[in-house]
Write a protein that holds these residues in place. Structure first.
Motif, PDB file in Angstrom:
ATOM      1  N   ARG A 441       0.839  -1.188   0.000  1.00 26.23           N
ATOM      2  CA  ARG A 441       0.000   0.000   0.000  1.00 26.23           C
ATOM      3  C   ARG A 441       0.874   1.239   0.000  1.00 26.23           C
ATOM      4  O   ARG A 441       1.906   1.281   0.657  1.00 26.23           O
ATOM      5  N   SER A 443       0.617   3.773   1.509  1.00 27.15           N
ATOM      6  CA  SER A 443       0.836   4.340   2.842  1.00 27.15           C
ATOM      7  C   SER A 443       2.135   3.828   3.458  1.00 27.15           C
ATOM      8  O   SER A 443       2.764   4.525   4.237  1.00 27.15           O
ATOM      9  N   MET A 444       2.554   2.604   3.068  1.00 28.04           N
ATOM     10  CA  MET A 444       3.828   2.109   3.602  1.00 28.04           C
ATOM     11  C   MET A 444       4.984   2.956   3.097  1.00 28.04           C
ATOM     12  O   MET A 444       5.887   3.326   3.846  1.00 28.04           O
ATOM     13  N   GLU A 446       4.741   5.977   2.013  1.00 27.95           N
ATOM     14  CA  GLU A 446       4.615   7.313   2.582  1.00 27.95           C
ATOM     15  C   GLU A 446       5.109   7.337   4.016  1.00 27.95           C
ATOM     16  O   GLU A 446       5.781   8.277   4.440  1.00 27.95           O
ATOM     17  N   ALA A 447       4.758   6.287   4.755  1.00 29.79           N
ATOM     18  CA  ALA A 447       5.239   6.217   6.136  1.00 29.79           C
ATOM     19  C   ALA A 447       6.765   6.283   6.148  1.00 29.79           C
ATOM     20  O   ALA A 447       7.364   6.985   6.954  1.00 29.79           O
ATOM     21  N   ALA A 448       7.382   5.559   5.204  1.00 30.90           N
ATOM     22  CA  ALA A 448       8.839   5.545   5.139  1.00 30.90           C
ATOM     23  C   ALA A 448       9.389   6.927   4.795  1.00 30.90           C
ATOM     24  O   ALA A 448      10.381   7.377   5.366  1.00 30.90           O
ATOM     25  N   ARG A 449       8.716   7.607   3.849  1.00 29.21           N
ATOM     26  CA  ARG A 449       9.145   8.967   3.515  1.00 29.21           C
ATOM     27  C   ARG A 449       9.033   9.858   4.741  1.00 29.21           C
ATOM     28  O   ARG A 449       9.935  10.627   5.057  1.00 29.21           O
ATOM     29  N   VAL A 458      13.695   4.561   0.160  1.00 27.54           N
ATOM     30  CA  VAL A 458      12.433   3.848   0.374  1.00 27.54           C
ATOM     31  C   VAL A 458      12.324   2.691  -0.620  1.00 27.54           C
ATOM     32  O   VAL A 458      11.920   1.584  -0.288  1.00 27.54           O
ATOM     33  N   ILE A 462      12.039  -0.705   1.323  1.00 27.27           N
ATOM     34  CA  ILE A 462      10.639  -1.121   1.480  1.00 27.27           C
ATOM     35  C   ILE A 462      10.109  -1.782   0.204  1.00 27.27           C
ATOM     36  O   ILE A 462       9.710  -2.935   0.200  1.00 27.27           O
TER      37      ILE A 462
ATOM     38  N   PHE B  71       2.537  14.868   1.615  1.00 24.35           N
ATOM     39  CA  PHE B  71       2.191  13.891   0.586  1.00 24.35           C
ATOM     40  C   PHE B  71       1.324  14.515  -0.502  1.00 24.35           C
ATOM     41  O   PHE B  71       1.091  13.914  -1.537  1.00 24.35           O
ATOM     42  N   PRO B  95       8.376  15.255   2.071  1.00 20.59           N
ATOM     43  CA  PRO B  95       7.978  14.741   3.392  1.00 20.59           C
ATOM     44  C   PRO B  95       9.164  14.340   4.251  1.00 20.59           C
ATOM     45  O   PRO B  95       9.146  14.555   5.465  1.00 20.59           O
ATOM     46  N   GLU B  96      10.187  13.747   3.612  1.00 23.83           N
ATOM     47  CA  GLU B  96      11.293  13.242   4.436  1.00 23.83           C
ATOM     48  C   GLU B  96      12.108  14.357   5.072  1.00 23.83           C
ATOM     49  O   GLU B  96      12.936  14.117   5.936  1.00 23.83           O
ATOM     50  N   PHE B 104      -0.743   5.951  10.083  1.00 23.87           N
ATOM     51  CA  PHE B 104      -1.798   5.786   9.090  1.00 23.87           C
ATOM     52  C   PHE B 104      -2.957   4.980   9.644  1.00 23.87           C
ATOM     53  O   PHE B 104      -2.809   4.200  10.577  1.00 23.87           O
ATOM     54  N   ASP B 106      -4.352   2.457   8.304  1.00 22.22           N
ATOM     55  CA  ASP B 106      -4.056   1.018   8.219  1.00 22.22           C
ATOM     56  C   ASP B 106      -2.712   0.702   8.862  1.00 22.22           C
ATOM     57  O   ASP B 106      -2.172  -0.369   8.671  1.00 22.22           O
ATOM     58  N   ALA B 108       0.170   0.928   8.142  1.00 22.63           N
ATOM     59  CA  ALA B 108       1.252   0.882   7.163  1.00 22.63           C
ATOM     60  C   ALA B 108       2.541   0.360   7.754  1.00 22.63           C
ATOM     61  O   ALA B 108       3.623   0.849   7.461  1.00 22.63           O
ATOM     62  N   PHE B 110       5.661  -2.105   8.119  1.00 19.13           N
ATOM     63  CA  PHE B 110       6.401  -2.818   7.087  1.00 19.13           C
ATOM     64  C   PHE B 110       6.361  -4.310   7.414  1.00 19.13           C
ATOM     65  O   PHE B 110       6.981  -4.748   8.389  1.00 19.13           O
ATOM     66  N   HIS B 112       7.725  -6.854   6.232  1.00 21.41           N
ATOM     67  CA  HIS B 112       8.939  -7.680   6.136  1.00 21.41           C
ATOM     68  C   HIS B 112       9.934  -7.366   7.245  1.00 21.41           C
ATOM     69  O   HIS B 112      10.988  -7.975   7.321  1.00 21.41           O
ATOM     70  N   TYR B 121      13.380   2.030  11.760  1.00 20.78           N
ATOM     71  CA  TYR B 121      13.486   2.413  10.348  1.00 20.78           C
ATOM     72  C   TYR B 121      13.792   3.897  10.158  1.00 20.78           C
ATOM     73  O   TYR B 121      14.572   4.272   9.289  1.00 20.78           O
ATOM     74  N   ARG B 165       6.899   3.835  15.948  1.00 21.51           N
ATOM     75  CA  ARG B 165       7.719   4.091  14.771  1.00 21.51           C
ATOM     76  C   ARG B 165       7.696   5.577  14.427  1.00 21.51           C
ATOM     77  O   ARG B 165       8.713   6.162  14.069  1.00 21.51           O
TER      78      ARG B 165
END
Lengths: 575, 363
Positions: A441, A443-444, A446-449, A458, A462, B71, B95-96, B104, B106, B108, B110, B112, B121, B165
């Motif tokens: 998704r 959002s993953m 974006e979360a990383a950004r 990213v 990811i 975003f 954003p970074e 989020f 959901d 979000a 990770f 893995h 992270y 996180r």
């Protein structure tokens, strides 16, 4: 960190978001460049085909407009229609029986029913000729009984029979997920309105299967039109057979190019239909978590249904393998069964691995663009990337010959062969990759950004790890398809380079079945392992499992989301 | 090294004008495709504040959050974080580089990476990285869970991982997008209190987006109510509830009787006594909360036509024949168990009067 001064142009990539779903900004320059490069490479075959045909324009026009061409066109179309109809007649009941009824042994049969896909059509055709052809096995058995000759296996009926048996899994595999994903509540609702089972099937289930039927059917049609091996062995003059004959026997190869162009137009028509069918296939209701549809008791039809499945599998699996085993044993007796097999395997694996690796590399930018950056450019790259996949292998091979004939260091070399394989098959890798990318998704990312990582970082930490299984599956798929590829291999292989496929072909055209049996069986075996592996690979591992699990359970049928055989099974259930 | 902004030691800030401004949006607008998702968004969030953006779905609240996170890019207006402009129509800090943490809907997470890897992270490689991860896990009550796989966690735990996180790199602002909507109803109140405590303990400035008024009112220091891409009202939970500035606010937040009443000679004809009408209005809207009405012996005569029983209280539907009005009246469960019949009503507070034409013009 306290004061942030940024180049003003950073805003450029953020300016606007297109209307469609998960799109984030514009692609970076690296992605754009690599995407454009891949697209350009893909356009080489059609361009050279046109150049070559136009080079001898009058001659080409004569060829195209001749009566013979018209007949071949008719042959090809009727073959495609007949096979598609027959494949539907097999695949639809089969998928329903396996997915929705209490058919005895339905789980095992469900896996077996997909396996004829592992039998390359030319191997299947060879087996049928060896069994039912003049002086074939069956005739041999019947001769003592006074049967002088069997009805001819050659021509349209034989070609339809063989192609149906080995292409129906395309339809079957698109239909099964559609059947499994359809919401049982809708059917229950229909029943509460007083409609019976059959009416419910006709009015509720069947319409919901229409997109799957359409795209699976078109896929079969496309396959039939481009297939070279089966029509040639069944001595049926469809386009591929005629083109190949022109290419190998005629001095003027531009007529082959002209005929190839006609075939391309036919194929494009089918592809257009397929794309159109795919775009309208968002009909699937998202199934509520957990509950599978209830199985329909077959009652006294249980065993007749079983017999139907058994006969199909008998013809499509047991017969070819049985015939091959028979000839293998004969070959062992004569000591010729394994002659040169190790070299064949080495050559095949080498070419296929190179093709798989290169395909994954080519697929990455295309998949990223189409999933993450929808827009006109991505669409363009995507469409271009399908060119080779949509074109018959024979046509791509021919056009590469035309393109490379003046480049002596490339002509008839392994790199050219690998390029052909990549052009032909890398959209399969794109498809697999896309499925796994779509599961990540946005959002993953974006979360990383938001956690301070640059887009590049990213991607490596990811996106790529999460898409890892897609990469593997895509590579494996290309490997598998390349192993059995025939026309490009025949035309482009360097001198002395023989693969399992080309040896099988050469031996079978000369009816040297004893020598064809071992490589053919090996091809079937490799394909089967890859096919089953891909199907079962989807259930384990901790990758790609999105959180929260609740949101996803509805959409995922173990394994099925990962079979990406046809280009059309790519749209995931999740929206 | 992560640099922390000057920590704010205030707890439960309610009136925070004296604090530095963390987020300042000025006339922000954002188009998504053909939709004007946010138009003229103007608001200020103070440092250390827990700020909620409340609104129905499609009101632009999530887009507002995504604008702050970086975003989305605004088509007009400016956005500043801690006094420094990060977004305008011509300029955009990615954003970074904003040091904004996001949780989020959901989560979000990770899939893995393990819990601790998820939390780590956003942290730069350094010697004290692991220590920071442990610290944040402790803070979010996930101590000892660092080695777990993401999908071994419950919904509430996943949510805390997402929070951990986001908190780990000590962002200047934490943004939470419908953070509780994926949780079971029974868990929500508990998790909400927990999250509030964690955020307050960390001294974080947080902006929460929600469509759940209960959530916004119970957790936030201040609430902004959004409707149709605009902020309709900003205030403390008490203010937006008891003094809604617009009809939308009144209707969305809490239960309300919305009465369209005529204006005569500058006064609104209201059953419980005339009310002064807004300047120049021909028609007025009077908003009466059901719980502000009560049963009293000498009052306005009405007739109970229906009753909704909720256990802890009940809502009576009372028809005021004389005025042609139907009112919802919330009373304690034990009052008037008889059901339908005559009743007399009184009003506890002066109700709110809005201009009807202004509302119509807006809609």
């Amino acid at each position: 960190m306290a004061t942030l001064s940024l180049p003003p142009r950073a805003g450029r990539w953020y300016r606007r978001r297109p209307a469609r779903g998960n799109v984030r900004g514009r692609p970076g320059p690296v992605l754009v460049l690599s995407g454009a490069l891949v697209a350009l490479l893909c356009l080489i075959p059609p361009i050279y085909l046109v150049v070559r045909a136009a080079g001898a324009w009058d001659n080409a026009l004569d060829t195209v407009l001749s009566r013979a061409t018209l007949r071949v066109t008719w042959n090809t179309i009727s073959l495609a229609i007949a096979v598609t109809a027959c494949a539907t007649a097999i695949a639809l009941p089969m998928a329903w029986l396996v997915e929705r009824s209490d058919l005895p042994g339905r789980r095992a049969l469900g896996v077996l029913a997909a396996l004829p896909l592992a039998v390359p059509s030319y191997v299947g055709a060879m087996a049928f000729v060896a069994a039912f052809g003049p002086r074939g096995l069956v005739q041999g058995w019947l001769e003592p009984l006074g049967v002088e000759r069997l009805p001819s296996i050659y021509g349209l009926p034989g070609a339809v029979l063989v192609l149906t048996l080995f292409t129906y899994p395309y339809l079957y595999l698109t239909l099964r997920p559609a059947l499994a994903a359809s919401d049982p509540r809708v059917e229950e609702l229909s029943r509460t309105f007083g409609y019976g089972r059959w009416t419910t099937f006709r009015r509720v289930v069947l319409p919901s299967l229409r997109p799957a039927l359409a795209s699976g059917g078109l896929l079969v049609a496309l396959y039939v039109m481009s297939d070279f091996g089966a029509p040639t062995l069944m001595r049926f003059s469809s386009f591929t057979r005629v083109i190949f004959t022109r290419y190998t026997t005629s001095f003027d190869r531009s007529t082959a190019a002209a005929l190839a162009l006609v075939l391309v137009v036919l194929a494009l028509a089918v592809v257009t239909l397929e794309v159109w069918a795919r775009s309208s296939r968002r009909l699937h209701a998202v199934r509520d978590a957990g509950r599978p549809p209830q199985l329909v008791p077959l009652g006294r039809w249980r065993w007749p249904a079983f017999a139907f499945v058994a006969v199909v599998l008998g013809l499509a699996l047991v017969l070819p393998i049985g015939v091959l085993l028979y000839w293998l044993i004969r070959g062992l007796d004569a000591g010729v069964a394994f002659r040169g097999l190790d070299e064949l395997v080495a050559d095949s694996v080498l070419a296929s691995s190179l093709a798989a690796g290169a395909s994954v590399v080519a697929a990455l930018p295309v998949a990223l663009l189409s999933v993450r950056h929808r827009g006109w450019f991505s669409r363009l790259v995507e469409v271009a990337s399908y060119t080779g996949y949509a074109l018959p292998g024979l046509v791509v091979a021919l056009s590469l010959v035309f393109a490379a004939v003046r480049i002596s260091w490339l002509y008839q070399t392994l790199p050219l062969l690998v390029i052909a394989y990549v052009l032909l098959f890398f959209p399969q890798a794109t498809g697999a990759l896309r499925v796994s990318l779509e599961r990540i998704r946005p959002s993953m990312e974006e979360a990383a950004r938001g956690l301070g990582r640059s887009p590049w970082s990213v991607f490596w930490t990811i996106t790529l790890p999460l898409a890892g299984r897609g990469l593997l599956a895509g590579g494996a798929l290309v490997f598998l398809t390349t192993m059995k590829e025939l026309p490009a291999t025949l035309i482009l292989s360097p001198a002395g380079f023989h693969t399992l496929a080309s040896r099988t072909w050469n031996a079978s055209t000369e009816a040297l079945y004893r020598e064809a049996a071992a490589p053919a069986l090996l091809l079937v075996g490799i394909s089967a392992i890859a096919l089953v592996g891909l199907r079962l690979g989807g259930t384990t591992g901790r990758t790609g499992r999105a959180v929260p699990a609740r949101a996803r359970e509805g959409g995922e049928i173990p394994g099925q989301a990962d079979v990406v055989i046809p280009s059309s099974v790519q749209s995931s259930e999740r929206e | 090294m992560w640099l922390s902004p000057p920590r704010c030691n205030h707890r439960n800030v309610s009136n925070s004008v004296d604090l530095p401004v963390a987020v300042s949006a000025d006339g922000l607008a954002c188009r998504l495709g053909n939709v004007e998702a946010v138009r003229d968004l103007t608001l200020q969030v103070m440092e250390g504040e827990l700020f909620a953006i409340l609104g129905p779905s499609g009101s632009g609240k999530t887009t507002a959050l995504r604008l702050i996170a970086g975003f989305e890019a605004p088509t007009a207006g400016t956005l500043s974080l801690f006094g420094e402009e990060v977004a305008s129509a011509s300029h955009m800090v990615p954003p970074e580089k904003r040091r904004v943490g996001m949780v989020f809907q959901d989560y979000a997470l990770f899939p893995h990476l393990r819990v601790a890897e998820n939390v780590a992270y956003g942290l730069p490689r350094s010697a004290d990285r692991d220590a920071r991860v442990r610290e944040v896990l402790e803070l979010t009550r996930l101590g000892g869970m660092g080695d777990r796989d993401i999908h071994q966690l419950s919904g509430g735990e996943q949510q805390r991982v997402a929070l951990a996180r986001a908190l780990a790199p000590e962002p200047r602002i934490i943004l939470l997008d419908e953070p509780f909507s994926n949780l079971d109803q029974s868990l929500r109140a508990h998790v909400r209190a927990e999250v509030r405590e964690i955020l307050k303990h960390a001294g974080a400035t947080a902006i929460l987006v929600t469509h759940d008024q209960e959530e916004a009112l119970s957790i936030a220091d201040r609430v902004a109510f959004m409707w149709g891409g605009r902020v309709e009202q900003v205030g403390t939970p008490d203010e937006v509830y008891s003094r809604p500035a617009t009809l939308h606010t009144a209707e969305f937040i809490g239960d309300a009787n919305v009465l369209h009443l005529p204006v005569e000679d500058g006064r609104v004809a209201f059953p419980f006594g005339d009310l002064p009408a807004p300047e120049g209005a021909r028609q007025a809207v009077v908003i009466v909360r059901p719980e502000d009405l009560q049963i009293q012996p000498a009052g306005v005569y009405g007739h109970v036509v229906a009753r909704e029983y909720y256990g802890h209280d009940q809502v009576l539907h009372v028809r005021l024949e004389e005025f042609g009005l139907l009112l919802r009246v919330r009373v304690a469960a034990h009052e008037r168990l008889g059901g339908v019949g005559p009743i007399t009503l009184g009003l506890r507070v002066t109700p709110l009067v809005l201009r009807a034409d202004a509302e119509e013009a807006r809609a």
